[in-house]
Design a protein around this motif. Structure first.
Motif, PDB file in Angstrom:
ATOM      1  N   THR A   5       0.847  -1.195   0.000  1.00 31.00           N
ATOM      2  CA  THR A   5       0.000   0.000   0.000  1.00 31.00           C
ATOM      3  C   THR A   5       0.881   1.243   0.000  1.00 31.00           C
ATOM      4  O   THR A   5       1.915   1.279   0.675  1.00 31.00           O
ATOM      5  N   ASN A   6       0.472   2.237  -0.747  1.00 33.02           N
ATOM      6  CA  ASN A   6       1.256   3.472  -0.845  1.00 33.02           C
ATOM      7  C   ASN A   6       1.058   4.320   0.410  1.00 33.02           C
ATOM      8  O   ASN A   6       0.112   5.094   0.519  1.00 33.02           O
ATOM      9  N   THR A   7       1.949   4.152   1.365  1.00 32.83           N
ATOM     10  CA  THR A   7       1.915   4.915   2.617  1.00 32.83           C
ATOM     11  C   THR A   7       3.313   5.437   2.911  1.00 32.83           C
ATOM     12  O   THR A   7       4.271   5.165   2.184  1.00 32.83           O
TER      13      THR A   7
ATOM     14  N   LEU B 251      -6.254  -7.398   2.385  1.00 35.97           N
ATOM     15  CA  LEU B 251      -6.610  -6.240   1.564  1.00 35.97           C
ATOM     16  C   LEU B 251      -5.465  -6.014   0.590  1.00 35.97           C
ATOM     17  O   LEU B 251      -4.432  -5.473   0.965  1.00 35.97           O
ATOM     18  N   ASP B 252      -5.644  -6.436  -0.642  1.00 32.37           N
ATOM     19  CA  ASP B 252      -4.513  -6.407  -1.563  1.00 32.37           C
ATOM     20  C   ASP B 252      -4.971  -6.069  -2.980  1.00 32.37           C
ATOM     21  O   ASP B 252      -5.968  -6.606  -3.469  1.00 32.37           O
ATOM     22  N   VAL B 253      -4.250  -5.189  -3.624  1.00 30.92           N
ATOM     23  CA  VAL B 253      -4.464  -4.803  -5.018  1.00 30.92           C
ATOM     24  C   VAL B 253      -5.928  -4.404  -5.256  1.00 30.92           C
ATOM     25  O   VAL B 253      -6.550  -4.812  -6.233  1.00 30.92           O
TER      26      VAL B 253
ATOM     27  N   SER C  60       0.683  -2.315  -6.239  1.00 33.76           N
ATOM     28  CA  SER C  60       0.266  -1.708  -4.974  1.00 33.76           C
ATOM     29  C   SER C  60      -1.133  -1.132  -5.094  1.00 33.76           C
ATOM     30  O   SER C  60      -1.749  -1.117  -6.156  1.00 33.76           O
ATOM     31  N   GLN C  61      -1.618  -0.637  -3.973  1.00 35.59           N
ATOM     32  CA  GLN C  61      -2.924   0.000  -3.904  1.00 35.59           C
ATOM     33  C   GLN C  61      -2.796   1.315  -3.145  1.00 35.59           C
ATOM     34  O   GLN C  61      -1.829   1.528  -2.412  1.00 35.59           O
ATOM     35  N   SER C  62      -3.758   2.187  -3.309  1.00 35.72           N
ATOM     36  CA  SER C  62      -3.734   3.456  -2.592  1.00 35.72           C
ATOM     37  C   SER C  62      -4.240   3.243  -1.170  1.00 35.72           C
ATOM     38  O   SER C  62      -4.970   2.287  -0.882  1.00 35.72           O
TER      39      SER C  62
END
Length: 658
Positions: free
Chosen positions: A572-574, A626-628, A601-603
């Motif tokens: 995840t983009n963090t 929780l993926d993609v 990745s995911q937002s």
């Protein structure tokens, strides 16, 4: 691996299992044994020295939770031993009431001793390699509701050790890692057991459960430990139960970084083998983020390509050498073709029929034990679920100013929660004011909190209690990624989760005047699978998984009315992922960190939205990935079934006490 003429270090070696391991090592012609322990057993160590006067037996008094003391201990040991060949980390305690001490000794001690030993054993630093055996427990594989804090530390050990058992690390250091998981053993762990559980009023329950467990002696366990060391398979996990040693293989719940990297290698192979239509199907499958490697083993997958299994197998064997260099498992997995296997559910009786005999139970008790245990598990899995309604509820979240935390706040506010408490170590005034302007009818407040300090946690929840009459939803979103500082990573990710979860349960629980509610702990997919690049982070997330699953037992739900759920985000983009190369466990693991950049990745916004959707399912004990941009539930495989005494072999022992 032969134990002859080997120099060995045993932490916690002054008593119990550790002392028995020392005896076995000396009987097996080990050159010398160094014992690190906080308690000095004068009689036990004196007997060792008198029995083996020709051996080098060294005792150093040190607390494994103290990194400086352990570093000094290993420095002193190397003055007496020319090389270190084997390290057996046995030191551990059980005291769920003293959370900080339990985590500090059980996982902090393992980390301190492992890293200190690697400094002297690593071939890269002049050593000659060797073996490091870390002792976990069967509760490190399957949670036990009696001891959630202890369980979290043992699962953390499993995650940490599996992460280090990597080919890159082995090539650099020449050190193999194994995991030892004993069942119930007669040691000081059981002394005053009922006085060290988190809820003192469940002492009778604890006693009745423990009384029915079959227990083994430290001598029996030590014999199995030496057998595991002699087999010395890197990354192996061993259950020690009923005086027997059982190797196990862990299930993969998520596509790892290495496997994603391997997708490119398989894609290269398929480009030269498959028709254009098949190539498009493969590319779509890779982009979807699914586990291509597992699906390739299914015969029906090959049939879809119009390519018979025998022909595919022949083509793969002929073309295996054309795969570019990459993970070693890639080539092996490509050429292992098998017919489709039956999909086995965790509740399948067949699973237990296969598992029970290996633990040595009598055949007359097998079927009854299987049916009773299965009935209890199915009852928990299949209980009707009532959807969580967020509208009008009161929520609080730690780490609410972080990437996922902020997005989760907005997602819950959009669903109509009445109040939101943001608990974070630093205030983000601009974000707080923006939320208040956007949702003026909501009660939005901030309370500073240091999740690693139990007094700060208690004060924060007192403020929450002053703000709202009942707390309905609590989300644990605090987390750091900093393998260079193990104490901070374990402290925030694991210790913080334990402190805040227990505080929330006290505030929300029916046993304490509350209405019940839902607690969601945010772990990571790296809490379900090991991560070679971030061993400490993965360890802390494994601990979160074990702790949450332990507290999600029916026993606690009936007492408190609080449901616990676990969400495991993928890439995840963090802020945590901004510098993957600089956060790795070792500098030479930067190449593994760089693989994160290539993973899909995911937002944070999508991740948080899916988390809230999973939370609305309101399923106690559920684990969600929780993926993609997707979310789905996984049911962890059960690796261990408690073995009960034949004289009191009532498999519904746990069920009855609920």
């Amino acid at each position: 691996m032969s134990l002859n003429d080997k120099s060995v270090v045993v932490t916690g070696g002054a008593s119990g299992i550790g002392l028995e391991v020392c005896k076995r090592l000396l009987e097996s012609d080990a050159k010398g044994v160094a014992i690190i322990d906080i308690l000095e057993n004068v009689d036990g160590i004196g007997q060792l020295r008198s029995t083996y006067p020709e051996k080098n037996i060294l005792f150093i008094k040190a607390d494994v939770a103290d990194k400086t003391a352990i570093d000094e201990a290993y420095e002193e040991i190397t003055k007496s031993f020319e090389y270190l060949d084997i390290v057996v980390n046995v030191a551990g305690i059980f005291n769920d009431l003293d959370v900080s001490r339990t985590i500090g000794v059980n996982i902090g001690g393992i980390i301190n001793s492992t890293f200190a030993a690697m400094n002297y054993m690593s071939k890269e630093k002049g050593g000659r390699g060797g073996i490091i055996a870390n002792m976990s427990s069967v509760v490190g594989l399957d949670p036990l509701f009696l001891m959630p804090v202890y369980t979290s530390t043992k699962q953390a050990i499993v995650g940490f050790t599996r992460s280090l058992a990597n080919e890159i690390y082995f090539e650099k250091a020449g050190i193999k890692f194994i995991i030892l998981c004993p069942g119930a053993t007669i040691t000081q762990l059981f002394t005053n057991f009922t006085e060290k559980i988190i809820f003192p009023d469940m002492g009778d329950v604890a006693y009745r459960v423990l009384d029915r467990l079959h227990k083994q002696s430290p001598a029996d366990v030590s014999k199995c430990i030496l057998s595991a060391i002699e087999q010395c398979e890197n990354g192996s996990i061993w259950i020690i139960e009923n005086k027997q040693l059982h190797p196990i293989k862990m299930t993969r719940y998520w596509t790892s970084i290495e496997e994603k990297f391997a997708f490119f290698k398989m894609n290269f192979l398929f480009r030269s083998l498959l028709q254009p239509s098949a190539l498009q199907a493969v590319n779509r499958f890779v982009r979807s983020g699914n586990d291509l490697m597992s699906s390739m083993r299914n015969l029906s997958y090959y049939v879809k390509f119009g390519c018979p299994c025998s022909q595919m197998k022949k083509m793969l064997k002929q073309s295996a050498d054309r795969i570019p260099k990459g993970p070693k498992d890639c080539k092996r997995d490509l050429i292992k073709i098998s017919a489709p296997k039956k999909v086995i559910k965790p509740s399948d009786v067949d699973v237990y029929k296969k598992a029970v005999p290996r633990y040595g139970l009598s055949s007359s008790a097998d079927i009854k034990l299987i049916q009773k245990w299965q009935k209890r598990m199915n009852k928990r899995i299949n209980r009707p679920k009532k959807a969580l309604k967020l509208r009008g509820s009161n929520a609080a979240i730690t780490g609410g100013f972080g990437s996922i935390g902020k997005a989760a706040c907005i997602s819950m506010l959009e669903r109509g929660i009445a109040s939101l408490g943001i608990l974070d170590i630093r205030e983000n005034k601009s974000l707080l004011e923006a939320l208040r302007r956007r949702y003026p009818e909501k009660q939005i407040y901030y309370q500073p909190i240091d999740v690693t300090n139990r007094y700060s946690v208690a004060e924060a929840f007192n403020v929450v209690g002053d703000k709202v009459k009942n707390l309905d939803v609590f989300i644990n979103s605090s987390g750091v990624l900093c393998d260079g500082c193990p104490e901070k990573t374990i402290g925030v990710n694991l210790l913080g989760t334990v402190y805040t979860t227990l505080a929330a349960m006290e505030r929300m629980g029916r046993h304490n005047g509350g209405k019940g509610g839902t607690i969601v702990n945010i772990a990571s997919v790296l809490g379900l699978v090991p991560c070679n690049a971030f061993a400490i982070y993965s360890s802390s997330k494994h601990g979160q998984v074990g702790f949450t699953r332990s507290l999600a037992d029916d026993f606690y739900f009936k007492r408190t009315g609080v449901k616990l759920m676990l969400v495991c985000p993928g890439m995840t983009n963090t802020d945590l992922t901004q510098d993957p190369e600089g956060s790795t466990t070792f500098p030479y693991a930067a190449i593994l960190g760089r693989h994160l950049v290539t993973a899909e990745s995911q937002s944070a916004e999508i991740c948080a939205e899916n988390m809230v959707r999973a939370m609305e399912k309101n399923k106690n004990g559920s684990v969600w990935i929780l993926d993609v941009g997707k979310y789905y539930e996984v049911r962890p495989v059960q690796y261990w079934i408690p073995v009960y005494n034949e004289s009191n072999n009532s498999p519904d022992g746990v069920k009855n006490v609920n």
